[in-house]
Design a protein around this motif. Structure first.
Motif, PDB file in Angstrom:
ATOM      1  N   ASN A 139       0.814  -1.216   0.000  1.00 48.63           N
ATOM      2  CA  ASN A 139       0.000   0.000   0.000  1.00 48.63           C
ATOM      3  C   ASN A 139       0.849   1.269   0.000  1.00 48.63           C
ATOM      4  N   SER A 140       2.121   1.151   0.388  1.00 50.11           N
ATOM      5  CA  SER A 140       2.979   2.333   0.489  1.00 50.11           C
ATOM      6  C   SER A 140       2.979   3.130  -0.805  1.00 50.11           C
ATOM      7  N   GLY A 141       2.785   4.432  -0.680  1.00 51.78           N
ATOM      8  CA  GLY A 141       2.775   5.323  -1.829  1.00 51.78           C
ATOM      9  C   GLY A 141       1.420   5.473  -2.465  1.00 51.78           C
ATOM     10  N   GLY A 142       0.437   4.728  -1.969  1.00 51.47           N
ATOM     11  CA  GLY A 142      -0.902   4.784  -2.540  1.00 51.47           C
ATOM     12  C   GLY A 142      -1.715   5.939  -2.002  1.00 51.47           C
ATOM     13  N   PRO A 143      -2.718   6.383  -2.772  1.00 48.17           N
ATOM     14  CA  PRO A 143      -3.522   7.533  -2.368  1.00 48.17           C
ATOM     15  C   PRO A 143      -4.624   7.158  -1.381  1.00 48.17           C
ATOM     16  N   ALA A 144      -4.894   8.066  -0.465  1.00 52.50           N
ATOM     17  CA  ALA A 144      -6.036   7.968   0.428  1.00 52.50           C
ATOM     18  C   ALA A 144      -6.952   9.145   0.136  1.00 52.50           C
ATOM     19  N   LEU A 145      -8.216   8.840  -0.112  1.00 54.07           N
ATOM     20  CA  LEU A 145      -9.159   9.870  -0.545  1.00 54.07           C
ATOM     21  C   LEU A 145     -10.291  10.047   0.448  1.00 54.07           C
ATOM     22  N   VAL A 146     -10.694  11.285   0.614  1.00 54.53           N
ATOM     23  CA  VAL A 146     -11.974  11.630   1.228  1.00 54.53           C
ATOM     24  C   VAL A 146     -12.812  12.239   0.120  1.00 54.53           C
ATOM     25  N   GLY A 147     -13.927  11.612  -0.190  1.00 63.03           N
ATOM     26  CA  GLY A 147     -14.676  11.995  -1.380  1.00 63.03           C
ATOM     27  C   GLY A 147     -13.860  11.614  -2.598  1.00 63.03           C
ATOM     28  N   ASP A 148     -13.643  12.551  -3.496  1.00 60.53           N
ATOM     29  CA  ASP A 148     -12.866  12.254  -4.700  1.00 60.53           C
ATOM     30  C   ASP A 148     -11.541  13.008  -4.727  1.00 60.53           C
ATOM     31  N   GLN A 149     -11.058  13.421  -3.544  1.00 64.49           N
ATOM     32  CA  GLN A 149      -9.806  14.174  -3.494  1.00 64.49           C
ATOM     33  C   GLN A 149      -8.793  13.519  -2.560  1.00 64.49           C
ATOM     34  N   LEU A 150      -7.531  13.617  -2.961  1.00 64.85           N
ATOM     35  CA  LEU A 150      -6.434  13.072  -2.174  1.00 64.85           C
ATOM     36  C   LEU A 150      -6.279  13.844  -0.872  1.00 64.85           C
ATOM     37  N   VAL A 151      -6.213  13.113   0.247  1.00 59.94           N
ATOM     38  CA  VAL A 151      -5.954  13.736   1.546  1.00 59.94           C
ATOM     39  C   VAL A 151      -4.646  13.249   2.154  1.00 59.94           C
ATOM     40  N   GLY A 152      -4.091  12.158   1.609  1.00 62.26           N
ATOM     41  CA  GLY A 152      -2.851  11.651   2.176  1.00 62.26           C
ATOM     42  C   GLY A 152      -2.265  10.514   1.356  1.00 62.26           C
ATOM     43  N   VAL A 153      -1.004  10.208   1.665  1.00 66.99           N
ATOM     44  CA  VAL A 153      -0.276   9.128   0.999  1.00 66.99           C
ATOM     45  C   VAL A 153       0.047   8.062   2.040  1.00 66.99           C
ATOM     46  N   ALA A 154      -0.393   6.842   1.817  1.00 64.81           N
ATOM     47  CA  ALA A 154      -0.134   5.749   2.756  1.00 64.81           C
ATOM     48  C   ALA A 154       1.361   5.462   2.835  1.00 64.81           C
ATOM     49  N   PHE A 155       1.876   5.249   4.070  1.00 67.05           N
ATOM     50  CA  PHE A 155       3.307   4.955   4.168  1.00 67.05           C
ATOM     51  C   PHE A 155       3.678   3.960   5.258  1.00 67.05           C
ATOM     52  N   SER A 156       2.840   3.750   6.294  1.00 68.95           N
ATOM     53  CA  SER A 156       3.234   2.788   7.318  1.00 68.95           C
ATOM     54  C   SER A 156       2.045   2.399   8.172  1.00 68.95           C
ATOM     55  N   VAL A 157       2.284   1.407   9.026  1.00 73.06           N
ATOM     56  CA  VAL A 157       1.303   0.985  10.018  1.00 73.06           C
ATOM     57  C   VAL A 157       1.988   0.911  11.371  1.00 73.06           C
ATOM     58  N   ALA A 158       1.185   0.913  12.424  1.00 75.38           N
ATOM     59  CA  ALA A 158       1.720   0.693  13.761  1.00 75.38           C
ATOM     60  C   ALA A 158       1.998  -0.796  13.942  1.00 75.38           C
ATOM     61  N   ASN A 159       3.099  -1.106  14.585  1.00 75.19           N
ATOM     62  CA  ASN A 159       3.469  -2.502  14.788  1.00 75.19           C
ATOM     63  C   ASN A 159       2.651  -3.115  15.918  1.00 75.19           C
ATOM     64  N   SER A 160       2.401  -4.411  15.815  1.00 71.19           N
ATOM     65  CA  SER A 160       1.727  -5.193  16.854  1.00 71.19           C
ATOM     66  C   SER A 160       0.315  -4.696  17.142  1.00 71.19           C
ATOM     67  N   THR A 161      -0.301  -4.038  16.192  1.00 67.84           N
ATOM     68  CA  THR A 161      -1.689  -3.614  16.339  1.00 67.84           C
ATOM     69  C   THR A 161      -2.401  -3.886  15.026  1.00 67.84           C
ATOM     70  N   GLN A 162      -3.699  -3.799  15.065  1.00 63.51           N
ATOM     71  CA  GLN A 162      -4.484  -3.990  13.865  1.00 63.51           C
ATOM     72  C   GLN A 162      -5.193  -2.697  13.489  1.00 63.51           C
ATOM     73  N   ASN A 163      -5.229  -2.444  12.186  1.00 62.20           N
ATOM     74  CA  ASN A 163      -5.999  -1.341  11.629  1.00 62.20           C
ATOM     75  C   ASN A 163      -5.602   0.021  12.188  1.00 62.20           C
ATOM     76  N   ILE A 164      -4.315   0.223  12.358  1.00 62.12           N
ATOM     77  CA  ILE A 164      -3.789   1.559  12.631  1.00 62.12           C
ATOM     78  C   ILE A 164      -2.779   1.852  11.533  1.00 62.12           C
ATOM     79  N   GLY A 165      -3.192   2.673  10.584  1.00 60.70           N
ATOM     80  CA  GLY A 165      -2.327   3.031   9.461  1.00 60.70           C
ATOM     81  C   GLY A 165      -2.051   4.510   9.456  1.00 60.70           C
ATOM     82  N   TYR A 166      -0.999   4.896   8.756  1.00 58.85           N
ATOM     83  CA  TYR A 166      -0.578   6.293   8.756  1.00 58.85           C
ATOM     84  C   TYR A 166      -0.452   6.829   7.328  1.00 58.85           C
ATOM     85  N   LEU A 167      -0.829   8.099   7.189  1.00 56.09           N
ATOM     86  CA  LEU A 167      -0.771   8.814   5.916  1.00 56.09           C
ATOM     87  C   LEU A 167       0.068  10.076   6.064  1.00 56.09           C
TER      88      LEU A 167
END
Length: 508
Positions: free
Chosen positions: A194-222
């Motif tokens: 997923n690194s480098g991929g776009p994150a959108l709210v509506g149809d506009q880019l709000v962030g670029v995916a780059f990492s996750v928190a270790n040893s947890t689930q569903n905590i990602g960072y943009l």
């Protein structure tokens, strides 16, 4: 006691817990609008990034790890370029991009990177793809916490494009890689690729995916688009990305007793300074000053400022926004008086252990010994075998994020293992001990070690270590130097040292 906040210093835990989203990973432009109109259909702007990597081999610093094929995600942006994460394309010999819906993979090259916030810009050799794949639409605003977000990319588990959905969980100032900047936390499921991929709210880019928190689930960072824009604006101007910071440590004023001890009213606001990097008498800040405002933005007892209604972030957010001629305007309370000061900013902290930042390690082989430098990059490699380093009281751990004690200081590492040779018979050392002295002379850095061995006229060389219970090594100097060529030949090693040390060894 209120928690101590050192926003400019990465903790050891932070160094160990950074998890980039890289599938298959192993241990001046013409000025244009950033938006460029933009495409409302993100799939028409999406690309898959293929990279062939040769990462450093920290245990064998004269070599590189075997080639590895990795993948990530990216997007078309204005200026006939592609945006992705830096860690996807660092240490690469080949980069290919494949537009969504196309079977064609196009060669590309890295033309700009910001290691601080993990962004990179690619230019494909064949620019005809931009006729069919328009730039993505970039939002001008930060998303609100709770906003629904969709992350597009090519994570592991399949070849086709994937979309995961969630909400914006948090917006805060965080330490990336020696850069304090805004970061968005989402609960959308992010995975390697997923690194480098776009994150959108509506149809506009709000962030670029780059990492996750270790040893947890569903905590990602943009990386938010605000930081993306700053990076791209610097690239367009032909400038190096800059991340100025305040060279101080601070503590919140949430605690009533602390405020009373400082002579502040209950309603007093700000952060209290607990440590200064500068020891100059005329430095505008003093220990126990209370930072009450940065520019015109009031700082609360938790060290936060209002960014917009409902969103408060660390005051560090405004440092790069307000810096002028290397200084930031601040308001402090000192001895009951309110003072306006201009505070000098600093760049990345001068730590004794630094990141490689896309380069390969320096090394020096003499006889059966290999010496290199302790880099922050060693920490993720060692995280599964920390116990021996703890028992040895290794400076690799105790000084991992410590400031340099003097200009040019390095921790010089001994070998991951001794080369087999008769002059090493009877010796055994654990991996990566930290060299303390040669013949009683403290070793300042790797270059200094080379000079000491080069210039020594002693019959014997004695190597001592900082690590507890590690054997001292004594070698006849002439035998040590003579054995070097034999060790190189036996182990098929081309050079006894990295190119940066050769002039020192030759006395140039």
């Amino acid at each position: 006691m209120a928690p101590v906040r050192r926003p400019h210093a990465r903790t050891l835990a932070a160094c160990l817990l950074a998890v980039p989203l890289l599938a298959g990973a192993v241990p001046g432009f013409a000025s244009e609008s950033v938006n460029g109109g933009g495409s409302p259909d993100v799939t028409r702007s999406l690309v898959k990034v293929y990279a062939t990597k040769r990462l450093p081999d920290l245990a064998r610093p004269w070599s590189k790890l075997p080639s590895a094929e990795v993948t990530g995600s990216g997007m078309v942006i204005a200026g006939r370029r592609i945006l992705t994460s830096n860690h996807v394309v660092s240490y690469t010999s080949t980069v290919l991009v494949q537009p969504e819906g196309s079977s064609e993979k196009l060669r590309a090259r890295v033309v700009a990177a910001d290691l601080g916030i993990d962004l990179a810009v690619l230019e494909p050799e064949d620019t005809s793809l931009f006729a069919a794949y328009p730039p993505i639409a970039i939002s001008d605003d930060l998303p609100d916490v709770g906003s629904p977000v969709a992350v597009y990319g090519y994570p592991t588990g399949g070849q086709s494009m994937s979309v995961t959905k969630g909400v914006v969980s948090r917006v805060e100032v965080a330490d990336y890689f020696d850069a304090l900047a805004l970061r968005i936390q989402v609960d959308a499921a992010l995975n390697p690729g997923n690194s480098g991929g776009p994150a959108l709210v509506g149809d506009q880019l709000v962030g670029v995916a780059f990492s996750v928190a270790n040893s947890t689930q569903n905590i990602g960072y943009l990386v938010p688009t605000e930081e993306v824009r700053s990076f791209l604006n610097a690239v367009d101007k032909g400038e190096a990305p800059a991340h100025p910071r305040l060279p101080i440590s601070r503590q919140t004023l949430d605690n009533a007793a602390l405020r009373s001890w400082l002579g502040l009213e209950t309603a007093g606001q700000g952060d209290v300074i607990t440590c200064l990097e500068s020891e100059l008498d005329d430095y505008p800040l003093k220990k126990w000053d209370v930072l009450s405002a940065i520019g015109e933005h009031d700082i609360d007892n938790s060290g936060l400022v209002e960014l917009k209604p409902g969103l408060r972030v660390a005051a560090d957010y405004f440092v790069p926004k307000l810096v002028h001629d290397g200084r930031v305007p601040m308001t402090v309370m000192r001895d009951g008086k309110r003072l306006q000061v201009e505070v000098p900013v600093a760049g990345a902290p001068d730590r004794v252990m630094k990141p490689l930042n896309g380069s390969y390690p320096s090394y020096f082989i003499v006889g059966p010994l290999t010496f290199s430098i302790a880099y922050l990059d060693h920490l993720p490699v060692l995280k599964t075998v920390l116990d021996p380093f703890l028992w040895r009281s290794s400076p690799i751990l105790s000084r991992a994020t410590a400031p340099s004690s003097f200009t040019g200081e390095e921790l010089v590492l001994g070998p991951a293992r001794l080369f087999s040779h008769r002059i090493a018979q009877g010796y055994s050392v654990p991996p990566f001990p930290v060299l303390k002295a040669v013949n009683g002379i403290p070793v300042r850095n790797l270059k200094h070690l080379v000079e000491l061995i080069r210039d020594s006229r002693d019959r014997y060389l004695v190597f001592e270590w900082f690590d507890r219970d590690v054997e001292s090594l004594v070698f006849n100097r002439d035998e040590l130097l003579k054995s070097t060529d034999e060790v190189l030949a036996d182990n098929d090693i081309r050079n006894a040292m990295s190119d940066d040390l050769l002039p020192t060894w030759q006395g140039r």
